[in-house]
Design an enzyme around this catalytic site. Structure first.
Site, PDB file in Angstrom:
ATOM      1  N   HIS A   1     -19.386 -24.615   7.773  1.00  0.00           N
ATOM      2  CA  HIS A   1     -18.712 -25.161   6.591  1.00  0.00           C
ATOM      3  C   HIS A   1     -17.530 -26.065   6.952  1.00  0.00           C
ATOM      4  CE1 HIS A   1     -16.149 -21.757   7.434  1.00  0.00           C
ATOM      5  NE2 HIS A   1     -16.867 -20.886   6.767  1.00  0.00           N
TER       6      HIS A   1
ATOM      7  N   LEU B   1     -12.955 -20.825   0.912  1.00  0.00           N
ATOM      8  CA  LEU B   1     -12.356 -20.993   2.240  1.00  0.00           C
ATOM      9  C   LEU B   1     -13.437 -21.419   3.217  1.00  0.00           C
ATOM     10  CD1 LEU B   1      -9.976 -17.896   2.331  1.00  0.00           C
ATOM     11  CD2 LEU B   1      -9.312 -20.308   2.165  1.00  0.00           C
TER      12      LEU B   1
ATOM     13  N   HIS C   1     -26.257 -20.753   6.013  1.00  0.00           N
ATOM     14  CA  HIS C   1     -25.010 -19.998   5.822  1.00  0.00           C
ATOM     15  C   HIS C   1     -25.002 -19.438   4.410  1.00  0.00           C
ATOM     16  CE1 HIS C   1     -20.401 -19.687   6.481  1.00  0.00           C
ATOM     17  NE2 HIS C   1     -20.799 -18.812   5.577  1.00  0.00           N
TER      18      HIS C   1
ATOM     19  N   ARG D   1     -23.963 -10.326  -0.245  1.00  0.00           N
ATOM     20  CA  ARG D   1     -23.267  -9.099  -0.644  1.00  0.00           C
ATOM     21  C   ARG D   1     -24.210  -7.896  -0.522  1.00  0.00           C
ATOM     22  NH1 ARG D   1     -19.093 -12.208   0.335  1.00  0.00           N
ATOM     23  NH2 ARG D   1     -18.305 -13.426  -1.428  1.00  0.00           N
TER      24      ARG D   1
ATOM     25  N   ASP E   1     -22.984 -21.678   2.050  1.00  0.00           N
ATOM     26  CA  ASP E   1     -21.875 -20.725   1.988  1.00  0.00           C
ATOM     27  C   ASP E   1     -21.769 -20.135   0.588  1.00  0.00           C
ATOM     28  OD1 ASP E   1     -19.769 -19.152   2.861  1.00  0.00           O
ATOM     29  OD2 ASP E   1     -18.263 -20.730   2.694  1.00  0.00           O
TER      30      ASP E   1
END
Length: 348
Positions: A178, A223, A17, A21, A251
């Site tokens: 996550h 998050l 994960h 960008r 993440d």
């Protein structure tokens, strides 16, 4: 795995994960992953999101162009599910080896998720096709209703979305990404072989007190949000148990400093430079280093039906200080654990 007192040698890990960008940010952050990991599942939440085979092929090439010479790294691309996605496009991408998996973001759950899914029913034809062709579904498991407390959104997602979905599509392979709660840890552990989970280093190392007591620490804000200590402990116990359907997913989610240190800061921890050593520290603290290699390098490929990597890396147990910041074109990037002394790091 060999584990003398100061060196850990493990099979080359994968990151299941990852956010890379685009543009200058991508060029800055890719090497931090490609020097350590053999493969990474790359998230599709660009603006606009990756929803076509052509967009995924082009994005994959931009990633590969940013990989330094000498790094052996394979980006595994994902498709961003939307209410209007064509199942045939998804299947074509999977059959051509472009899409490894598809990502379900509930609309507005996290960064660049406004195009996300409004309801599971809206994408049922896509999910039925995924079940049929054996394509894994990656899930950001939070409900987004305004009346649900942010600390309860993962637990509520399990009962209202995840369990009904898995009851309906019993052969669908699902990665609960996550995970942050005892509820999710219990749910995955008690599930069948078609359900797995990833866990980030920050959710293993910290809880919401670390983020909020004595001042707000924006670089721990991500998050799903950090939860209370009992949830952190449940995650630590899950990985320390050697459970084989939980695996490494950082993440890692870079944002420029001014977007994190803001009156309305962005969610995400850029942990790619320090994640592997952070995981090693947690496993050591839990007296579970014997399960570290499987978590990093074996469980993920096993679930995805992919071969394990055939190269090895070493981590060394000696104190090192993490850089305070990393230069961007017109700002800086603050890495996870910036300025702190860490116990484990990848041997150069």
């Amino acid at each position: 795995m060999t584990a003398p007192s100061q060196v850990l040698k493990i099979r080359c890990p994968d990151d299941w994960h990852l956010h890379l960008r685009d543009g200058d940010m991508l060029k800055t952050v890719v090497p931090y992953t490609s020097e350590i990991y053999g493969r990474a599942i790359v998230m599709p939440n660009l603006a606009p999101p990756v929803t076509t085979v052509e967009a995924a092929v082009a994005y994959r090439q931009r990633i590969l162009d940013a990989v330094p010479a000498g790094h052996d790294f394979t980006p595994l691309m994902t498709c961003y599910l939307t209410d209007s996605l064509d199942p045939n496009e998804l299947e074509r991408g999977f059959n051509e080896g472009v899409f490894t998996a598809a990502k379900l973001y509930p609309a507005n759950a996290t960064t660049n998720s406004s195009h996300g899914v409004t309801s599971v029913d809206a994408i049922m034809p896509v999910l039925e096709r995924m079940e049929k062709i054996g394509m894994p579904l990656l899930v950001h498991g939070e409900v987004t209703h305004a009346d649900i407390d942010i600390f309860d959104r993962e637990a509520r997602f399990i009962e209202s979305v995840m369990e009904p979905l898995r009851q309906r599509l019993t052969a669908l392979k699902v990665v609960f990404e996550h995970i942050t709660t005892k509820d999710a840890a219990d749910y995955v552990r008690d599930g069948n072989e078609r359900l797995a989970a990833t866990i980030t280093p920050q959710h293993l190392m910290f809880n919401r007190n670390h983020m909020l007591v004595g001042g707000v620490r924006p670089h721990l804000y991500c998050l799903p949000i950090l939860k209370r200590n009992i949830h952190q402990q449940a995650l630590r116990e899950l990985v320390a148990s050697g459970f084989n359907r939980v695996f490494l997913g950082t993440d890692s989610a870079p944002h420029a400093r001014h977007r994190k240190e803001s009156s309305c800061g962005c969610a995400g921890c850029f942990n790619a430079p320090t994640a592997l050593g952070s995981y090693a520290t947690v496993f050591e603290e839990m007296n579970a280093l014997q399960h570290f290699e499987a978590f990093c390098s074996v469980n993920g490929p096993q679930f995805y039906g992919l071969p394990v990597n055939d190269t090895f890396i070493e981590l060394v147990r000696e104190e090192q200080q993490v850089a305070e910041s990393i230069a961007l074109t017109d700002d800086t990037l603050v890495p996870f654990l910036a300025g702190e002394t860490v116990r484990w790091s990848v041997k150069q």
